[in-house]
Enzyme design. Structure first.
Site, PDB file in Angstrom:
ATOM      1  N   GLY A  29     -48.762  22.462   0.859  1.00  0.00           N
ATOM      2  CA  GLY A  29     -48.027  21.338   0.710  1.00  0.00           C
ATOM      3  C   GLY A  29     -49.084  20.062   0.332  1.00  0.00           C
ATOM      4  O   GLY A  29     -50.277  20.348   0.084  1.00  0.00           O
ATOM      5  N   HIS A  32     -51.178  18.313  -5.106  1.00  0.00           N
ATOM      6  CA  HIS A  32     -51.806  17.431  -6.161  1.00  0.00           C
ATOM      7  C   HIS A  32     -51.989  18.008  -7.559  1.00  0.00           C
ATOM      8  O   HIS A  32     -51.379  19.423  -7.639  1.00  0.00           O
ATOM      9  CB  HIS A  32     -53.060  16.704  -5.478  1.00  0.00           C
ATOM     10  N   GLY A  34     -54.456  19.747  -8.461  1.00  0.00           N
ATOM     11  CA  GLY A  34     -55.061  21.053  -8.302  1.00  0.00           C
ATOM     12  C   GLY A  34     -53.953  21.881  -8.117  1.00  0.00           C
ATOM     13  O   GLY A  34     -53.771  23.293  -8.564  1.00  0.00           O
ATOM     14  N   HIS A  35     -52.782  21.909  -7.399  1.00  0.00           N
ATOM     15  CA  HIS A  35     -51.794  22.729  -7.156  1.00  0.00           C
ATOM     16  C   HIS A  35     -50.729  23.002  -8.199  1.00  0.00           C
ATOM     17  O   HIS A  35     -50.494  24.197  -8.697  1.00  0.00           O
ATOM     18  CB  HIS A  35     -50.736  22.343  -5.928  1.00  0.00           C
ATOM     19  N   GLN A  59     -54.248  29.212  11.004  1.00  0.00           N
ATOM     20  CA  GLN A  59     -55.421  29.163  10.183  1.00  0.00           C
ATOM     21  C   GLN A  59     -56.086  27.712  10.798  1.00  0.00           C
ATOM     22  O   GLN A  59     -57.325  27.760  10.304  1.00  0.00           O
ATOM     23  CB  GLN A  59     -55.204  29.307   8.853  1.00  0.00           C
ATOM     24  N   ASP A 148     -61.038  27.311  -3.241  1.00  0.00           N
ATOM     25  CA  ASP A 148     -61.211  27.963  -2.098  1.00  0.00           C
ATOM     26  C   ASP A 148     -61.877  29.337  -2.346  1.00  0.00           C
ATOM     27  O   ASP A 148     -61.040  30.367  -2.192  1.00  0.00           O
ATOM     28  CB  ASP A 148     -59.769  28.160  -1.220  1.00  0.00           C
ATOM     29  N   VAL A 174     -59.522  22.073 -10.144  1.00  0.00           N
ATOM     30  CA  VAL A 174     -59.400  20.971 -10.865  1.00  0.00           C
ATOM     31  C   VAL A 174     -59.885  19.699 -10.330  1.00  0.00           C
ATOM     32  O   VAL A 174     -60.022  19.849  -9.119  1.00  0.00           O
ATOM     33  CB  VAL A 174     -57.539  20.600 -11.070  1.00  0.00           C
ATOM     34  N   SER A 183     -58.271  18.046  -3.584  1.00  0.00           N
ATOM     35  CA  SER A 183     -58.096  18.575  -2.355  1.00  0.00           C
ATOM     36  C   SER A 183     -57.070  17.702  -1.446  1.00  0.00           C
ATOM     37  O   SER A 183     -57.298  16.357  -1.601  1.00  0.00           O
ATOM     38  CB  SER A 183     -59.535  18.804  -1.483  1.00  0.00           C
ATOM     39  N   SER A 184     -56.420  18.286  -0.606  1.00  0.00           N
ATOM     40  CA  SER A 184     -55.403  17.339   0.088  1.00  0.00           C
ATOM     41  C   SER A 184     -56.295  16.741   1.048  1.00  0.00           C
ATOM     42  O   SER A 184     -55.803  15.692   1.526  1.00  0.00           O
ATOM     43  CB  SER A 184     -54.453  18.133   0.923  1.00  0.00           C
TER      44      SER A 184
HETATM   45  O1  PAF Z   1     -55.070  27.688   0.445  1.00  0.00           O
HETATM   46  C1  PAF Z   1     -54.215  27.384   1.239  1.00  0.00           C
HETATM   47  O2  PAF Z   1     -53.450  26.283   0.918  1.00  0.00           O
HETATM   48  C2  PAF Z   1     -53.817  28.311   2.656  1.00  0.00           C
HETATM   49  O3  PAF Z   1     -54.873  28.620   2.948  1.00  0.00           O
HETATM   50  C3  PAF Z   1     -52.561  29.218   2.230  1.00  0.00           C
HETATM   51  C4  PAF Z   1     -53.523  30.415   1.034  1.00  0.00           C
HETATM   52  C5  PAF Z   1     -51.320  28.716   1.307  1.00  0.00           C
HETATM   53  C6  PAF Z   1     -52.386  29.859   3.510  1.00  0.00           C
HETATM   54  O4  PAF Z   1     -51.894  29.349   4.166  1.00  0.00           O
END
Ligand code: PAF
Length: 284
Positions: A29, A32, A34-35, A59, A148, A174, A183-184
């Site tokens: 979530g 931006h 990039g997503h 994570q 990433d 991006v 990046s968020s």
């Molecule tokens: O890149 C991310 O946003 C996270 O690491 C992912 C791949 C959604 C896993 O939680």
């Protein structure tokens, strides 16, 4: 666009869409450009685009920014809709994890380097949640951003070693107009930090250019040059700067043959930013 928050809703929707090819874009979530470029890339594959929005607790380390991680579901759903997403799976944590899970996935090579050193357990959490999302959504393809870069390499291994029949598609990074990778976490930077942060990309790209032009021939000299430029910004604190083989992520001692990738993780205040740039194989 369907918004699904339980596994049952998701599997009912998959049943309804049976036979249609599907590309998955997992996210946490705070979406931006990039997503949304990843959604667009997924759309270009044809078929359905399934986005997931889930801030994955496993994570994040105990002292990391899980609680503060930006959450803005309404705005995120609007972005998904505008970019042609067919369904968004946005489960609460209890839908993804049993109360006391006793199995997780551990990648033992690529994860030990780079961000794996500063964020122990991070890639176990990423591999575990992505394997769950693969199982739940059963996509033909999945898109992950090159920003990433280590995550992308680790998830390629996950897919290979656990025989997921899923094509992994890398999405180019991006950038803001001054070069800062989207990046968020950029939202956490104050004005002064935000002004200095583009140095990461400037330093990496400048040195990539000099390596490609044959001016810098040793990885050590390249690393020193990148570090000096980043450190010239007063608020920066380098976590790592590395030059590695793109596939194995092993550090390079020369530029012979391997396809080098230049990566950096740098703190500005409490915010840790990562970025990377590639180079074609130089002497292969
Ligand atoms: O890149 C991310 O946003 C996270 O690491 C992912 C791949 C959604 C896993 O939680």
């Amino acid at each position: 666009m369907e918004v699904l928050s339980t596994k049952t809703e998701l599997s009912d929707w998959l049943e309804f869409r049976k036979g249609a090819p599907r590309t998955l874009v997992p996210t946490m979530g705070a979406l931006h450009r990039g997503h949304t470029s990843l959604f667009d890339l997924a759309g270009e594959q044809g078929g359905d685009v399934v986005a997931t929005i889930f801030v994955n607790p496993t994570q994040f380390g105990p002292n990391e920014d899980f609680d503060d991680y930006p959450r803005q579901l309404e705005a995120d759903l609007a972005r998904c809709e505008t970019h042609g997403v067919s369904a968004v799976f946005t489960p609460p944590p209890a839908e993804m994890y049993e109360p006391e899970p006793s199995i997780s996935i551990h990648e033992s090579k690529l994860s030990t380097r780079l961000c794996g050193t500063s964020r122990p357990g991070h890639f176990d959490g990423v591999c575990t949640v992505v394997a769950k999302l693969f199982n739940l959504t059963r996509p033909d393809a999945a898109v992950f951003g090159e920003k990433d870069f280590q995550q992308l390499a680790v998830l390629r291994r996950l897919t290979r070693d656990l025989n997921f029949p899923i094509r992994i598609i890398p999405g180019p990074t991006v950038r803001e107009s001054d070069g800062l990778a989207m990046s968020s976490r950029n939202a956490f930077l104050n004005e002064e930090e935000r002004g200095q942060a583009p140095v990461i990309q400037r330093a990496l790209s400048r040195v990539a250019g000099t390596i490609a032009g044959g001016e810098i021939v040793s990885p050590d000299d390249a690393l020193q040059s990148i570090s000096e430029e980043i450190e010239s910004e007063s608020l920066s604190k380098i976590d790592y700067v590395k030059i590695v083989d793109s596939e194995t992520l092993e550090p390079l001692s020369s530029f012979d043959r391997a396809e080098p990738r230049l990566l950096a993780a740098v703190f500005f205040g409490k915010t840790r930013l990562i970025d990377n740039v590639g180079l074609p194989a130089l002497n292969g």
